[in-house]
Design a protein around this motif. Structure first.
Motif, PDB file in Angstrom:
ATOM      1  N   ASP A 156       0.843  -1.187   0.000  1.00  0.00           N
ATOM      2  CA  ASP A 156       0.000   0.000   0.000  1.00  0.00           C
ATOM      3  C   ASP A 156       0.879   1.238   0.000  1.00  0.00           C
ATOM      4  O   ASP A 156       1.574   1.524   0.981  1.00  0.00           O
ATOM      5  CB  ASP A 156      -0.905  -0.020   1.230  1.00  0.00           C
ATOM      6  CG  ASP A 156      -1.833   1.196   1.281  1.00  0.00           C
ATOM      7  OD1 ASP A 156      -1.906   1.926   0.275  1.00  0.00           O
ATOM      8  OD2 ASP A 156      -2.473   1.393   2.327  1.00  0.00           O
ATOM      9  N   LEU A 157       0.847   1.992  -1.074  1.00  0.00           N
ATOM     10  CA  LEU A 157       1.664   3.198  -1.189  1.00  0.00           C
ATOM     11  C   LEU A 157       0.966   4.430  -0.646  1.00  0.00           C
ATOM     12  O   LEU A 157       1.504   5.534  -0.705  1.00  0.00           O
ATOM     13  CB  LEU A 157       2.052   3.409  -2.654  1.00  0.00           C
ATOM     14  CG  LEU A 157       2.952   2.334  -3.259  1.00  0.00           C
ATOM     15  CD1 LEU A 157       3.210   2.622  -4.732  1.00  0.00           C
ATOM     16  CD2 LEU A 157       4.273   2.240  -2.508  1.00  0.00           C
ATOM     17  N   GLN A 158      -0.253   4.258  -0.140  1.00  0.00           N
ATOM     18  CA  GLN A 158      -1.005   5.346   0.504  1.00  0.00           C
ATOM     19  C   GLN A 158      -1.208   6.531  -0.439  1.00  0.00           C
ATOM     20  O   GLN A 158      -1.081   7.688  -0.042  1.00  0.00           O
ATOM     21  CB  GLN A 158      -0.298   5.776   1.797  1.00  0.00           C
ATOM     22  CG  GLN A 158      -0.174   4.659   2.808  1.00  0.00           C
ATOM     23  CD  GLN A 158       0.563   5.064   4.073  1.00  0.00           C
ATOM     24  OE1 GLN A 158       1.243   6.084   4.116  1.00  0.00           O
ATOM     25  NE2 GLN A 158       0.443   4.255   5.107  1.00  0.00           N
ATOM     26  N   LEU A 159      -1.551   6.223  -1.675  1.00  0.00           N
ATOM     27  CA  LEU A 159      -1.799   7.254  -2.678  1.00  0.00           C
ATOM     28  C   LEU A 159      -3.288   7.412  -2.993  1.00  0.00           C
ATOM     29  O   LEU A 159      -3.656   8.276  -3.789  1.00  0.00           O
ATOM     30  CB  LEU A 159      -1.038   6.913  -3.961  1.00  0.00           C
ATOM     31  CG  LEU A 159       0.498   6.922  -3.837  1.00  0.00           C
ATOM     32  CD1 LEU A 159       1.132   6.344  -5.088  1.00  0.00           C
ATOM     33  CD2 LEU A 159       1.009   8.327  -3.552  1.00  0.00           C
TER      34      LEU A 159
ATOM     35  N   GLY B   4       7.482  20.548   3.940  1.00  0.00           N
ATOM     36  CA  GLY B   4       6.812  19.268   3.763  1.00  0.00           C
ATOM     37  C   GLY B   4       6.651  18.859   2.314  1.00  0.00           C
ATOM     38  O   GLY B   4       5.899  17.931   2.001  1.00  0.00           O
ATOM     39  N   ILE B   5       7.359  19.541   1.414  1.00  0.00           N
ATOM     40  CA  ILE B   5       7.257  19.260  -0.025  1.00  0.00           C
ATOM     41  C   ILE B   5       8.523  18.549  -0.480  1.00  0.00           C
ATOM     42  O   ILE B   5       9.632  19.063  -0.302  1.00  0.00           O
ATOM     43  CB  ILE B   5       7.068  20.558  -0.831  1.00  0.00           C
ATOM     44  CG1 ILE B   5       5.863  21.334  -0.321  1.00  0.00           C
ATOM     45  CG2 ILE B   5       6.912  20.249  -2.325  1.00  0.00           C
ATOM     46  CD1 ILE B   5       5.773  22.754  -0.863  1.00  0.00           C
ATOM     47  N   ARG B   6       8.349  17.381  -1.067  1.00  0.00           N
ATOM     48  CA  ARG B   6       9.491  16.639  -1.606  1.00  0.00           C
ATOM     49  C   ARG B   6       9.546  16.792  -3.120  1.00  0.00           C
ATOM     50  O   ARG B   6       8.536  16.626  -3.798  1.00  0.00           O
ATOM     51  CB  ARG B   6       9.417  15.160  -1.249  1.00  0.00           C
ATOM     52  CG  ARG B   6       9.683  14.863   0.214  1.00  0.00           C
ATOM     53  CD  ARG B   6       9.829  13.377   0.504  1.00  0.00           C
ATOM     54  NE  ARG B   6       8.672  12.627   0.068  1.00  0.00           N
ATOM     55  CZ  ARG B   6       8.652  11.837  -0.995  1.00  0.00           C
ATOM     56  NH1 ARG B   6       9.729  11.676  -1.750  1.00  0.00           N
ATOM     57  NH2 ARG B   6       7.548  11.189  -1.321  1.00  0.00           N
ATOM     58  N   VAL B   7      10.729  17.106  -3.612  1.00  0.00           N
ATOM     59  CA  VAL B   7      10.955  17.248  -5.047  1.00  0.00           C
ATOM     60  C   VAL B   7      12.049  16.271  -5.460  1.00  0.00           C
ATOM     61  O   VAL B   7      13.132  16.258  -4.867  1.00  0.00           O
ATOM     62  CB  VAL B   7      11.374  18.686  -5.421  1.00  0.00           C
ATOM     63  CG1 VAL B   7      11.518  18.823  -6.939  1.00  0.00           C
ATOM     64  CG2 VAL B   7      10.371  19.697  -4.888  1.00  0.00           C
TER      65      VAL B   7
ATOM     66  N   ALA C  94       6.700   9.169  -5.267  1.00  0.00           N
ATOM     67  CA  ALA C  94       5.542   9.957  -4.833  1.00  0.00           C
ATOM     68  C   ALA C  94       4.997   9.499  -3.493  1.00  0.00           C
ATOM     69  O   ALA C  94       4.245  10.227  -2.839  1.00  0.00           O
ATOM     70  CB  ALA C  94       4.439   9.886  -5.880  1.00  0.00           C
ATOM     71  N   SER C  95       5.370   8.306  -3.062  1.00  0.00           N
ATOM     72  CA  SER C  95       4.812   7.718  -1.848  1.00  0.00           C
ATOM     73  C   SER C  95       5.667   8.041  -0.629  1.00  0.00           C
ATOM     74  O   SER C  95       6.818   8.464  -0.730  1.00  0.00           O
ATOM     75  CB  SER C  95       4.710   6.204  -2.012  1.00  0.00           C
ATOM     76  OG  SER C  95       5.978   5.590  -1.862  1.00  0.00           O
ATOM     77  N   GLU C  96       5.078   7.788   0.536  1.00  0.00           N
ATOM     78  CA  GLU C  96       5.818   7.988   1.780  1.00  0.00           C
ATOM     79  C   GLU C  96       6.925   6.959   1.966  1.00  0.00           C
ATOM     80  O   GLU C  96       7.767   7.107   2.846  1.00  0.00           O
ATOM     81  CB  GLU C  96       4.854   7.962   2.966  1.00  0.00           C
ATOM     82  CG  GLU C  96       4.033   9.234   3.108  1.00  0.00           C
ATOM     83  CD  GLU C  96       4.906  10.467   3.265  1.00  0.00           C
ATOM     84  OE1 GLU C  96       5.809  10.468   4.134  1.00  0.00           O
ATOM     85  OE2 GLU C  96       4.704  11.428   2.500  1.00  0.00           O
ATOM     86  N   LYS C  97       6.927   5.915   1.139  1.00  0.00           N
ATOM     87  CA  LYS C  97       8.036   4.955   1.176  1.00  0.00           C
ATOM     88  C   LYS C  97       9.348   5.628   0.787  1.00  0.00           C
ATOM     89  O   LYS C  97      10.429   5.113   1.102  1.00  0.00           O
ATOM     90  CB  LYS C  97       7.758   3.786   0.233  1.00  0.00           C
ATOM     91  CG  LYS C  97       6.481   3.013   0.538  1.00  0.00           C
ATOM     92  CD  LYS C  97       6.515   2.320   1.872  1.00  0.00           C
ATOM     93  CE  LYS C  97       5.244   1.504   2.094  1.00  0.00           C
ATOM     94  NZ  LYS C  97       5.211   0.878   3.438  1.00  0.00           N
TER      95      LYS C  97
END
Length: 252
Positions: free
Chosen positions: A2-5, A173-176, A229-232
């Motif tokens: 589960d990538l929580q997307l 809190g933004i990841r690029v 894109a995921s929290e992983k």
């Protein structure tokens, strides 16, 4: 896994075919709300129906006014955006000496300034909600010579921009991050056309230049985008990951 997307609002530029379409499909399969933008109405409508997408927007993504209009529609339709995939791109010209300066400018507008502009439009919204993801699709030829000089230059700028923006906004809190594909085979791409025109030459290229012994697939690129894109991938910030079967000559 589960990538929580699920439920995330995802915007993919150049999403009507090729890598962009595969990325849109992958997010949709994860339960995200997916919108795509591209220039050709017919391709947009076909992809939207085929993938059961949530929205599609027509416009020339090399033009700033079109980008602003599309992004305004996106926010009007969804109220926010969680993930932006700057995928639109293209190649033009020939050698540096033989290529008119205007073609370098066109390549930068499509491949680079579109990514900068959509990122700048998205960052304030992401800052307000305290989270967000931006992923830039560049190329291994942004790190080394291989494609046309116009394309190489624009993708190199994109890789540098990815790192600088990532360091600037991670505290919000933004990841690029970025993905740098190698040679990817799909039905609407240049490699497919070259393969059909001269299979012997292209098969020789694959044998000599790609250690894995084959072209990559759009799905293999999309899978890496999903991970980023995921929290992983929460501790991956400012990276541009090669997805190339070992094709790149660089060691970073």
């Amino acid at each position: 896994m589960d990538l929580q997307l699920e439920g995330k609002v995802v915007f993919v530029t150049g999403g009507s075919k090729g890598i962009g379409k595969a990325i849109a499909k992958a997010f949709k399969e994860e339960g995200a709300k997916v919108a795509i933008a591209a220039r050709t109405k017919q391709d947009l409508e076909k992809a939207s129906i085929e993938l059961d997408l949530d929205a599609h927007y027509e416009g020339d993504l090399s033009v700033s006014e079109d980008r602003e209009n599309i992004f305004r529609q996106l926010i009007n339709d969804f109220g926010t955006v969680d993930i932006v995939i700057n995928n639109v791109g293209g190649s033009n010209g020939s050698t540096t000496v033989e290529t008119d300066l205007s073609l370098f400018e066109s390549a930068m507008n499509l491949n680079y300034f579109s990514a900068v502009h959509f990122s700048k439009l998205a960052v304030p919204i992401m800052k307000n909600q305290g989270q967000g993801v931006i992923i830039n699709i560049s190329s291994i030829f942004g790190r080394e010579s291989g494609g046309k000089p116009t394309y190489n230059s624009a993708k190199a700028a994109m890789i540098s921009f990815t790192k600088s923006l990532a360091d600037e906004v991670i505290k919000e809190g933004i990841r690029v991050n970025g993905v740098a594909p190698g040679s990817i085979l799909h039905s609407t791409g240049n490699w497919q056309k070259r393969l059909e025109a001269n299979p012997t030459q292209i098969n020789d290229f694959v044998e000599k230049e790609i250690p894995s012994g084959r072209f990559g697939t759009v799905e293999e690129v999309a899978n890496v985008v999903l991970f980023l894109a995921s929290e992983k991938a929460s501790w991956v910030v400012g990276a541009t990951l090669n997805v190339d079967g070992g094709q790149s000559k660089s060691n970073f």
